[in-house]
Design a protein around this motif. Structure first.
Motif, mmCIF file in Angstrom:
data_model
loop_
_atom_site.group_PDB
_atom_site.id
_atom_site.type_symbol
_atom_site.label_atom_id
_atom_site.label_comp_id
_atom_site.label_asym_id
_atom_site.label_seq_id
_atom_site.Cartn_x
_atom_site.Cartn_y
_atom_site.Cartn_z
ATOM 1 N N VAL A 126 0.425 -0.723 0.219
ATOM 2 C CA VAL A 126 0.091 -0.211 -0.057
ATOM 3 C C VAL A 126 1.010 1.293 0.073
ATOM 4 N N GLY A 127 2.089 0.824 0.580
ATOM 5 C CA GLY A 127 3.316 2.726 -0.218
ATOM 6 C C GLY A 127 3.209 2.996 -0.651
ATOM 7 N N ASP A 128 3.381 1.671 -1.773
ATOM 8 C CA ASP A 128 3.860 2.190 -3.607
ATOM 9 C C ASP A 128 2.736 2.791 -3.680
ATOM 10 N N VAL A 129 1.652 2.626 -3.569
ATOM 11 C CA VAL A 129 0.490 2.908 -4.184
ATOM 12 C C VAL A 129 0.331 4.404 -3.727
ATOM 13 N N SER A 130 0.930 4.708 -2.439
ATOM 14 C CA SER A 130 0.906 6.117 -1.753
ATOM 15 C C SER A 130 1.860 6.855 -2.472
ATOM 16 N N LYS A 131 3.064 6.329 -2.779
ATOM 17 C CA LYS A 131 3.928 6.901 -2.899
ATOM 18 C C LYS A 131 3.958 7.321 -5.028
ATOM 19 N N PHE A 132 3.464 6.553 -5.496
ATOM 20 C CA PHE A 132 2.786 6.635 -7.211
ATOM 21 C C PHE A 132 1.637 7.530 -6.838
ATOM 22 N N VAL A 133 0.688 7.488 -6.177
ATOM 23 C CA VAL A 133 0.069 8.738 -6.384
ATOM 24 C C VAL A 133 0.478 10.658 -6.247
ATOM 25 N N ASN A 134 0.930 10.568 -5.543
ATOM 26 C CA ASN A 134 1.992 11.264 -4.405
ATOM 27 C C ASN A 134 2.762 12.087 -5.890
ATOM 28 N N ILE A 135 3.537 11.268 -6.693
ATOM 29 C CA ILE A 135 3.978 11.778 -8.307
ATOM 30 C C ILE A 135 3.272 11.758 -9.054
ATOM 31 N N LEU A 136 2.352 11.008 -9.293
ATOM 32 C CA LEU A 136 1.952 11.930 -10.220
ATOM 33 C C LEU A 136 0.969 13.338 -10.003
ATOM 34 N N SER A 137 0.846 13.333 -9.087
ATOM 35 C CA SER A 137 0.172 14.635 -8.570
ATOM 36 C C SER A 137 1.412 16.231 -9.301
ATOM 37 N N THR A 138 2.086 15.701 -8.742
ATOM 38 C CA THR A 138 3.222 16.696 -9.380
ATOM 39 C C THR A 138 3.248 16.816 -10.723
ATOM 40 N N PHE A 139 2.455 15.990 -11.941
ATOM 41 C CA PHE A 139 2.313 16.012 -12.826
ATOM 42 C C PHE A 139 0.776 16.811 -13.743
ATOM 43 N N GLU A 140 1.406 17.950 -14.508
ATOM 44 C CA GLU A 140 -0.066 18.238 -14.882
ATOM 45 C C GLU A 140 -1.261 17.164 -15.702
ATOM 46 N N GLY A 141 -2.179 17.173 -16.178
ATOM 47 C CA GLY A 141 -2.801 16.439 -17.248
ATOM 48 C C GLY A 141 -3.565 14.997 -16.621
ATOM 49 N N GLU A 142 -4.283 14.429 -17.413
ATOM 50 C CA GLU A 142 -4.964 13.085 -16.268
ATOM 51 C C GLU A 142 -3.927 11.706 -16.960
ATOM 52 N N PHE A 143 -4.150 10.868 -16.002
ATOM 53 C CA PHE A 143 -3.337 9.915 -16.298
ATOM 54 C C PHE A 143 -4.715 8.791 -15.589
ATOM 55 N N SER B 157 10.853 8.100 -15.252
ATOM 56 C CA SER B 157 12.696 8.085 -14.260
ATOM 57 C C SER B 157 11.619 8.408 -13.107
ATOM 58 N N THR B 158 10.950 8.512 -12.541
ATOM 59 C CA THR B 158 10.838 9.485 -11.577
ATOM 60 C C THR B 158 10.248 8.132 -10.754
ATOM 61 N N LEU B 159 9.212 7.125 -12.099
ATOM 62 C CA LEU B 159 8.843 6.083 -11.628
ATOM 63 C C LEU B 159 9.725 4.488 -11.433
ATOM 64 N N ARG B 160 10.737 4.598 -12.381
ATOM 65 C CA ARG B 160 11.912 3.976 -11.728
ATOM 66 C C ARG B 160 13.106 4.051 -10.796
ATOM 67 N N ALA B 161 13.169 5.653 -10.658
ATOM 68 C CA ALA B 161 13.943 4.897 -9.441
ATOM 69 C C ALA B 161 13.190 5.126 -8.444
ATOM 70 N N ASN B 162 11.609 5.581 -8.371
ATOM 71 C CA ASN B 162 11.086 4.856 -6.841
ATOM 72 C C ASN B 162 10.696 2.678 -7.461
ATOM 73 N N ALA B 163 11.341 2.609 -8.066
ATOM 74 C CA ALA B 163 11.303 1.045 -8.431
ATOM 75 C C ALA B 163 9.599 0.422 -8.062
ATOM 76 N N LEU B 164 8.847 1.731 -9.201
ATOM 77 C CA LEU B 164 7.445 1.172 -9.360
ATOM 78 C C LEU B 164 7.515 1.111 -11.019
ATOM 79 N N ALA B 165 8.283 1.401 -11.885
ATOM 80 C CA ALA B 165 8.451 0.755 -13.371
ATOM 81 C C ALA B 165 9.015 -0.377 -13.733
#
Length: 79
Positions: free
Chosen positions: A12-29, A71-79
């Protein structure tokens, strides 16, 4: 962003980290798991999915942001 980015969550911590990363980007995902699709910026939406299954991310953002996002997702081992 026309490409599909594979993502994986260990807990679940990975999910929270993932959403926090995406929230820094403009656009819909969107996050896809099989035939299911949820808003990738929604923790609650992602938690309705089976986190053990393979998922992929699609969205609309500036082309300059795609490389940074991957690159941010890969750095956090999410991609």
């Amino acid at each position: 962003m026309g490409e599909k980015i594979p993502v994986q969550f260990s807990n679940v911590g990975d999910v929270s980290k993932f959403v926090n990363i995406l929230s820094t980007f403009e656009g819909e995902f969107d996050l896809y798991c099989g035939r299911y699709c949820v808003d990738a910026k929604s923790i609650l939406g992602i938690m309705t999915m089976d986190l053990r299954n393979p998922m992929y991310l699609c969205g609309n953002c500036d082309s300059s942001d795609i490389a940074q996002l991957v690159s941010t997702l890969r750095a956090n081992a999410l991609a």
